[in-house]
Design an enzyme around this catalytic site. Structure first.
Site, PDB file in Angstrom:
ATOM      1  N   ASP A  91       0.819  -1.213   0.000  1.00  0.00           N
ATOM      2  CA  ASP A  91       0.000   0.000   0.000  1.00  0.00           C
ATOM      3  C   ASP A  91       0.855   1.266   0.000  1.00  0.00           C
ATOM      4  O   ASP A  91       2.073   1.216   0.194  1.00  0.00           O
ATOM      5  CB  ASP A  91      -0.958  -0.002   1.198  1.00  0.00           C
ATOM      6  CG  ASP A  91      -0.291  -0.449   2.501  1.00  0.00           C
ATOM      7  OD1 ASP A  91       0.947  -0.443   2.571  1.00  0.00           O
ATOM      8  OD2 ASP A  91      -1.013  -0.798   3.443  1.00  0.00           O
ATOM      9  N   ASP A 120      -7.715  -2.807  14.253  1.00  0.00           N
ATOM     10  CA  ASP A 120      -9.115  -3.124  13.925  1.00  0.00           C
ATOM     11  C   ASP A 120      -9.193  -4.332  12.977  1.00  0.00           C
ATOM     12  O   ASP A 120     -10.227  -4.596  12.388  1.00  0.00           O
ATOM     13  CB  ASP A 120      -9.804  -1.900  13.306  1.00  0.00           C
ATOM     14  CG  ASP A 120      -9.079  -1.388  12.055  1.00  0.00           C
ATOM     15  OD1 ASP A 120      -8.085  -2.029  11.633  1.00  0.00           O
ATOM     16  OD2 ASP A 120      -9.504  -0.347  11.508  1.00  0.00           O
ATOM     17  N   HIS A 158      -7.316  -4.696  10.230  1.00  0.00           N
ATOM     18  CA  HIS A 158      -7.020  -4.430   8.817  1.00  0.00           C
ATOM     19  C   HIS A 158      -5.723  -5.103   8.388  1.00  0.00           C
ATOM     20  O   HIS A 158      -4.815  -5.318   9.187  1.00  0.00           O
ATOM     21  CB  HIS A 158      -7.021  -2.918   8.512  1.00  0.00           C
ATOM     22  CG  HIS A 158      -5.901  -2.135   9.115  1.00  0.00           C
ATOM     23  ND1 HIS A 158      -6.098  -1.112  10.009  1.00  0.00           N
ATOM     24  CD2 HIS A 158      -4.556  -2.202   8.929  1.00  0.00           C
ATOM     25  CE1 HIS A 158      -4.936  -0.594  10.348  1.00  0.00           C
ATOM     26  NE2 HIS A 158      -3.973  -1.237   9.712  1.00  0.00           N
ATOM     27  N   GLU A 195      -9.740  -1.991   5.400  1.00  0.00           N
ATOM     28  CA  GLU A 195     -10.364  -1.698   6.685  1.00  0.00           C
ATOM     29  C   GLU A 195     -11.622  -2.549   6.859  1.00  0.00           C
ATOM     30  O   GLU A 195     -12.154  -3.081   5.871  1.00  0.00           O
ATOM     31  CB  GLU A 195     -10.754  -0.213   6.729  1.00  0.00           C
ATOM     32  CG  GLU A 195      -9.583   0.746   6.545  1.00  0.00           C
ATOM     33  CD  GLU A 195      -8.820   1.006   7.846  1.00  0.00           C
ATOM     34  OE1 GLU A 195      -8.986   0.237   8.806  1.00  0.00           O
ATOM     35  OE2 GLU A 195      -8.072   1.992   7.889  1.00  0.00           O
TER      36      GLU A 195
HETATM   37  C1  F6R Z   1       1.510  -1.584   6.301  1.00  0.00           C
HETATM   38  C2  F6R Z   1       0.106  -1.894   6.386  1.00  0.00           C
HETATM   39  C3  F6R Z   1      -0.673  -1.946   7.656  1.00  0.00           C
HETATM   40  C4  F6R Z   1       0.109  -2.344   8.892  1.00  0.00           C
HETATM   41  C5  F6R Z   1      -0.790  -2.327  10.130  1.00  0.00           C
HETATM   42  C6  F6R Z   1      -0.038  -2.657  11.391  1.00  0.00           C
HETATM   43  O1  F6R Z   1       1.959  -1.623   4.958  1.00  0.00           O
HETATM   44  O2  F6R Z   1      -0.444  -2.091   5.384  1.00  0.00           O
HETATM   45  O3  F6R Z   1      -1.741  -2.849   7.465  1.00  0.00           O
HETATM   46  O4  F6R Z   1       0.652  -3.612   8.716  1.00  0.00           O
HETATM   47  O5  F6R Z   1      -1.366  -1.062  10.261  1.00  0.00           O
HETATM   48  O6  F6R Z   1       0.863  -1.632  11.636  1.00  0.00           O
HETATM   49  P1  F6R Z   1       1.957  -1.712  12.811  1.00  0.00           P
HETATM   50  O7  F6R Z   1       2.920  -2.776  12.403  1.00  0.00           O
HETATM   51  O8  F6R Z   1       2.600  -0.355  12.810  1.00  0.00           O
HETATM   52  O9  F6R Z   1       1.215  -2.033  14.053  1.00  0.00           O
END
Ligand code: F6R
Length: 241
Positions: A67, A136, A138, A143
């Site tokens: 992403d 959440d 995702h 989401e």
């Molecule tokens: C990152 C991404 C997100 C993260 C998620 C967890 O490319 O797509 O889905 O993997 O937000 O983030 P952290 O590791 O910072 O808790």
């Protein structure tokens, strides 16, 4: 689903890096699906060290990232392009032309997403997709929703994600409100999915995602259906299961 329980974050990072490294050794021209966020940073550090020690060669590896924020130029320190260069690409011998992220500077969402779908298709399939887990549920920026979004699409970030990502920006107003992300079908087509999860704050969502019903309300839960899903999580994250 295979669960690898690790004693702490560093142990999780080393084990995840070992799995990725084993693929790079056995398939030097593999396609790696990569993630940003704080969780994979340790695994990237271990991969860089393995490269510096001469154990890994990335010269033929290709990568596609999950992403990118919409509207952030590559040189913005919070762009995922910048993150990937900072934490991994500039430290290893991966060819810049072999690294791919959605183009966050493309204002036309439909074009940005179609272009990225084409890039992913041209790779001939992702061998291993690395993922983190959002609070959440995702994955990528998929989401919670009423349905699973399939291919690359533009998403409006939820308030929870905006607040979680605020820590990387000077103020909450600077956090982009939209992002381009691979879809769930794209992620599910990867031959292997490797998720890293660490910390007590992820324990409840880890339990909901992998020990509860499969539902688009918890996007990560779909991974229960993946034939080769490896969860590498530390004891804190696994505290409720
Ligand atoms: C990152 C991404 C997100 C993260 C998620 C967890 O490319 O797509 O889905 O993997 O937000 O983030 P952290 O590791 O910072 O808790």
């Amino acid at each position: 689903m295979r669960i690898i329980r690790t004693k702490d974050y560093n142990d999780m990072s080393r084990k995840a890096a070992n799995i990725i490294g084993a693929l790079v050794v056995t398939k030097p021209d593999c396609v790696l699906g990569l993630a940003t966020g704080s969780t994979p940073v340790g695994a990237y550090r271990h991969l860089v060290n393995a490269y510096l020690e001469g154990d890994l060669d990335f010269s033929q590896v290709k990568s596609v990232n999950l992403d990118e924020y919409k509207g952030l130029p590559r040189e913005n320190e919070q762009s995922y392009y910048y993150f990937m260069h900072d934490h991994l690409f500039r430290h290893i011998n991966i060819a810049p032309k072999n690294t791919h992220l959605p183009d966050g500077t493309e204002p036309d969402s439909a074009k940005a997403c179609e272009d990225y779908n084409r890039v992913i298709a041209s790779m001939g399939g992702v061998d291993l997709q690395l993922l983190g887990l959002g609070h959440d549920g995702h994955i990528g920026f998929n989401e919670p929703n009423d349905e699973f979004d399939k291919e690359t699409h533009c998403v409006d970030l939820t308030q929870m994600t905006i607040e979680a990502n605020q820590r990387f920006f000077n103020s909450i107003d600077e956090v982009p409100r939209q992002a381009y992300t691979m879809g769930i079908a794209t992620i599910m087509r990867a031959k292997c999915v490797l998720m890293v999860v660490s910390g007590k704050d992820k324990a409840q969502i880890l339990k909901d995602a992998f020990f509860g019903p499969i539902t688009p309300k918890v996007p990560a839960s779909v991974l229960q259906l993946h034939p080769n899903f490896i969860l590498v999580a530390d004891e804190d994250a696994l505290a409720l299961v």
